[in-house]
Design a protein around this motif. Structure first.
Motif, short mmCIF file in Angstrom:
data_model
loop_
_atom_site.label_atom_id
_atom_site.label_comp_id
_atom_site.label_asym_id
_atom_site.label_seq_id
_atom_site.Cartn_x
_atom_site.Cartn_y
_atom_site.Cartn_z
N VAL A 121 17.21 42.96 3.56
CA VAL A 121 17.43 42.51 2.15
C VAL A 121 16.22 41.90 1.62
CG1 VAL A 121 18.94 41.72 0.34
CG2 VAL A 121 20.10 42.49 2.64
N ASP A 122 15.73 42.38 0.54
CA ASP A 122 14.40 41.83 -0.12
C ASP A 122 14.91 41.31 -1.64
OD1 ASP A 122 12.18 41.95 -2.00
OD2 ASP A 122 11.04 43.51 -0.75
N TYR A 123 14.68 40.10 -1.49
CA TYR A 123 15.53 39.38 -2.80
C TYR A 123 14.55 38.23 -3.21
CZ TYR A 123 17.96 36.39 0.51
OH TYR A 123 18.49 35.45 1.47
N PRO A 126 9.60 35.84 -5.94
CA PRO A 126 8.88 35.44 -7.26
C PRO A 126 7.48 35.43 -7.00
CG PRO A 126 9.89 33.61 -5.77
CD PRO A 126 10.29 34.79 -5.06
N ASN A 127 6.64 34.99 -7.85
CA ASN A 127 5.11 35.10 -7.79
C ASN A 127 4.91 33.48 -7.83
OD1 ASN A 127 5.50 37.86 -8.51
ND2 ASN A 127 5.65 37.32 -10.60
N ILE A 128 3.57 33.68 -6.94
CA ILE A 128 3.29 32.21 -6.48
C ILE A 128 2.72 31.66 -7.80
CG2 ILE A 128 2.59 32.78 -3.96
CD1 ILE A 128 -0.31 32.80 -4.95
N ASP A 135 14.69 36.87 -14.10
CA ASP A 135 15.17 38.20 -13.08
C ASP A 135 15.08 37.84 -11.45
OD1 ASP A 135 12.43 38.15 -13.88
OD2 ASP A 135 12.24 39.63 -12.44
N HIS A 136 14.28 36.91 -11.18
CA HIS A 136 14.07 36.13 -9.98
C HIS A 136 15.35 35.43 -9.65
CE1 HIS A 136 9.64 36.38 -10.86
NE2 HIS A 136 10.05 37.57 -10.13
N ILE A 137 15.78 34.83 -10.67
CA ILE A 137 17.04 33.94 -10.49
C ILE A 137 18.04 34.82 -10.18
CG2 ILE A 137 18.38 32.43 -11.50
CD1 ILE A 137 16.35 31.29 -13.23
N LEU A 310 -2.73 48.70 -4.84
CA LEU A 310 -1.59 48.47 -6.08
C LEU A 310 -0.30 47.78 -5.62
CD1 LEU A 310 -3.00 51.31 -8.50
CD2 LEU A 310 -3.03 48.90 -9.05
N TYR A 311 0.54 47.45 -6.52
CA TYR A 311 1.67 46.75 -6.17
C TYR A 311 2.56 48.08 -5.32
CZ TYR A 311 6.39 44.80 -7.52
OH TYR A 311 7.87 44.61 -7.47
N ILE A 312 2.60 49.13 -5.83
CA ILE A 312 3.38 50.45 -5.18
C ILE A 312 3.00 50.56 -3.80
CG2 ILE A 312 2.21 52.01 -6.06
CD1 ILE A 312 4.97 53.38 -6.36
N ARG A 314 1.33 48.59 -1.86
CA ARG A 314 1.83 47.59 -0.97
C ARG A 314 3.16 47.39 -0.53
NH1 ARG A 314 -2.03 44.98 -4.59
NH2 ARG A 314 -0.31 44.20 -5.72
N ASP A 315 3.92 48.19 -1.45
CA ASP A 315 5.38 48.12 -1.24
C ASP A 315 5.66 49.36 -0.20
OD1 ASP A 315 7.59 46.55 -2.01
OD2 ASP A 315 7.18 47.03 -4.10
N ILE A 316 4.97 50.34 -0.36
CA ILE A 316 5.06 51.44 0.63
C ILE A 316 4.56 50.92 1.88
CG2 ILE A 316 4.11 53.80 1.32
CD1 ILE A 316 3.83 54.35 -1.77
N ALA A 338 13.74 46.84 -14.61
CA ALA A 338 12.65 47.50 -15.20
C ALA A 338 11.90 48.05 -13.98
CB ALA A 338 11.79 46.29 -15.94
N GLN A 339 12.13 47.73 -12.90
CA GLN A 339 11.45 48.44 -11.85
C GLN A 339 11.99 49.58 -11.08
OE1 GLN A 339 9.57 45.52 -8.92
NE2 GLN A 339 9.03 44.04 -10.66
N GLU A 340 13.05 50.02 -11.85
CA GLU A 340 13.76 51.28 -11.46
C GLU A 340 12.83 52.27 -10.85
OE1 GLU A 340 15.90 54.97 -11.41
OE2 GLU A 340 14.45 54.53 -12.94
N1 ARG Z 1 7.26 39.81 -7.33
C1 ARG Z 1 7.78 41.02 -8.19
C2 ARG Z 1 7.94 40.52 -9.41
O1 ARG Z 1 7.92 39.37 -9.89
C3 ARG Z 1 9.14 41.27 -7.68
C4 ARG Z 1 9.07 41.81 -6.07
C5 ARG Z 1 10.14 42.75 -5.46
N2 ARG Z 1 10.14 43.03 -4.33
C6 ARG Z 1 9.17 44.37 -3.85
N3 ARG Z 1 9.20 44.57 -2.48
N4 ARG Z 1 8.57 44.74 -4.77
O2 ARG Z 1 8.00 41.46 -10.30
#
Ligand code: ARG
Length: 576
Positions: A121-123, A126-128, A135-137, A310-312, A314-316, A338-340
């Motif tokens: 579970v990835d939940y 947040p961002n450093i 949405d993180h909450i 890119l974000y995607i 790194r997710d892959i 929004a990340q659907e």
């Molecule tokens: N840090 C990202 C954001 O604030 C959410 C990351 C969600 N998890 C993931 N594996 N992309 O939007």
């Protein structure tokens, strides 16, 4: 097997015993006709057709042939039109439910359905250098409940926090961090002052150059920059810790996105190699991709022209990593709506490249809106809710309410009790308010509803649980011998039916990735208890036998409510 499952099994067995019907034709459903007093029904259309008879006639023949003993969980079978209706035997039912809960205790509702399969579970994620956004909450609380629910079904859950460290403003955060004076502070407020400092810097041209310099030092991997970044990461991780603790949230693995950057380069190579991506002036482009439903996905890039990922991508790469390490049967992402598209694209590419066999699920979360809510034309942009103040305010309000209640009821209390329970009620209120609707729903902060002791709130459910505990304290020792036979009052039976549903409720919540299913059950059960408590005296029951059975019912209710609240990480205080 839980009581409802045994009831269903008893019906199946009896149906097969008649030899009038075969297993493949037994399709038990909830009774449809209104006003029918039944718990399960068998539609006879298919079976009648097979035998060339009329459904109503066949239903009648079947009902006549069915036999149930006194000990059975089934009281009777009656034909009604094309259906055979089955009703629970209230006596054996009460006995069976109380037995299940008495035996199961804290484990009542749990099972080994998952057989230790791994689920990631990835939940929260947040961002450093930043406080969590709304949405993180939401993701934090919904994600933790999903973790608890899957664990209770015997899955081996890996709790992952996927920290974002690719903020384009990172140079500014590093510059701010270098001069940051509050490193020894604690909690989210530390991040708030870091944000503030970064904001001031942003306005300052001179520092702007400094920030640029930090960004390029970081890009070229200069040790000084790496060390500063690590300090920033450590600070961010520890700053959220207090809130995580309050919410009962903990992780097994916390990696920043940069952890996957190297593997992301491999992803790009492989995507090019397998011609899923084409190179166009140093950029890997993915075109003409179809998702699992065969829908066309928009074109996307896997890297920038300077070669960075890119974000995607790194997710892959993270999917690849998770597959290699855990071979999960599922990876569940609790991330904002929004990340659907992002996830649909990431999932499709990962599957196309054969990176994982897991089910990949995105649980899309809505927002939390401030008390002004939808009345505001741009609520999403105007409301900034932060976690620590949200929890603090909830607890402060809970404290006032609890104190007021105690004074009105003339019960004495210590400040220790008040502080502890106010924290449990306040935090519980915030969690429940976030979970009680489908994850995709937006949530409006509504303090009155959130802390209503008599509405659909955590406080109401906690209060009913505390009520049970208070009855049990006055009850004295619960007799070991009791007779479920005593519990035939409609309010008792209605409460027992709610209690019996918990095992199935947990399964449904897991399948739908919806902790709200558990929240609905908690509310229904608390209400059923309130009705029972009004209608049926426990301590002053007419006979000793009835008193004993009702005492057991109260103990079972307390246990089941506790178990349900625990699944949402909500505490169950014994006195309120
Ligand atoms: N840090 C990202 C954001 O604030 C959410 C990351 C969600 N998890 C993931 N594996 N992309 O939007």
């Amino acid at each position: 097997m839980d009581t409802f499952a045994r009831f269903e099994q008893a019906i199946r067995d009896a149906l097969l015993d008649t030899t009038l019907i075969t297993a493949d034709l037994i399709d038990l459903v909830a009774p449809k006709a209104t006003g029918v007093q039944a718990d399960l029904a068998l539609p006879c259309f298919r079976a009648a057709k097979m035998r060339g008879s009329n459904p109503a006639q066949f239903a009648q023949t079947l009902a006549n042939a069915l036999k149930f003993t006194h000990e059975s969980l089934v009281l009777k079978a009656t034909a009604l039109g094309a259906y055979v209706n089955f009703s629970l035997n209230p006596i054996t039912f009460a006995q069976s439910v109380l037995h299940d809960i008495g035996q199961g205790k804290a484990a009542y509702g749990r099972s080994n359905r998952g057989q230790q399969q791994a689920v990631v579970v990835d939940y929260s994620s947040p961002n450093i250098a930043k406080r969590m956004r709304v949405d993180h909450i939401r993701s934090t609380m919904i994600g933790q409940a999903i973790v608890n629910i899957y664990r209770s079904l015997g899955y081996q859950v890996i709790r992952m926090n996927h920290w974002g460290d690719y903020d384009p403003q990172l140079g500014i955060s590093l510059a701010a961090m270098q001069h940051f004076q509050h490193r020894n502070g604690n909690g989210e407020s530390m991040l708030a002052s870091l944000e503030q400092q970064a904001q001031q810097y942003q306005a300052d041209d001179q520092v702007h150059d400094l920030a640029q310099a930090w960004a390029s030092k970081l890009a070229s991997g200069e040790p000084q920059a790496i060390t500063l970044l690590q300090q920033l990461v450590d600070l961010s991780l520890s700053a959220n810790q207090a809130n995580y603790r309050r919410l009962g949230v903990a992780f097994d693995v916390q990696h920043c996105e940069s952890f996957y950057a190297r593997e992301a380069q491999v992803v790009i190579k492989e995507a090019l190699h397998y011609q899923i991506a084409q190179l166009d002036s140093h950029v890997a482009i993915v075109k003409d991709l179809l998702d699992e439903q065969g829908k066309a996905l928009p074109t996307l890039l896997l890297n920038r022209s300077d070669g960075s990922t890119l974000y995607i991508t790194r997710d892959i790469a993270a999917i690849k990593y998770r597959e290699a390490l855990y071979q999960p049967s599922k990876i569940i992402y609790v991330v904002k709506q929004a990340q659907e598209l992002h996830f649909r694209q990431a999932f499709t590419i990962s599957k196309t490249l054969g990176y994982t066999k897991a089910d990949l699920a995105h649980v899309a979360c809505g927002m939390i809106l401030g008390p002004e809510g939808r009345a505001n034309p741009h609520p999403r942009f105007s409301t900034t809710i932060y976690l620590e103040p949200l929890l603090d305010e909830a607890c402060a309000r809970a404290k006032t309410l609890l104190k007021q209640k105690a004074i009105e009821a003339k019960t004495s209390f210590t400040s220790e009790w008040l502080n502890e329970v106010a924290e449990q009620v306040g935090v519980g209120a915030v969690i429940y308010h976030n979970l009680q609707h489908d994850p995709a729903h937006d949530v409006v902060v509504d303090w009155d509803r959130m802390l209503a002791f008599d509405g659909n709130s955590a406080a109401y459910i906690q209060y009913m649980h505390a009520r049970c505990c208070s009855i049990l304290r006055d009850f004295g020792r619960l007799p070991q011998n009791y007779n479920g036979r005593e519990l035939t009052h409609p309010a008792e039976q209605a409460l027992l039916k709610e209690l019996a549903r918990l095992p199935q409720v947990i399964v449904d919540a897991a399948e739908r990735y919806a902790p709200s299913v558990v929240a609905d059950w908690l509310y229904a059960t608390a209400k059923a208890f309130a009705i029972f408590y009004d209608a049926c005296p426990v301590l002053k029951a007419e006979t000793l036998a009835l008193r004993a059975a009702r005492g057991q019912l109260v103990a079972a209710t307390a246990q089941a409510l506790r178990n349900g609240l625990g699944l949402l990480s909500i505490a169950a205080p014994e006195r309120m």
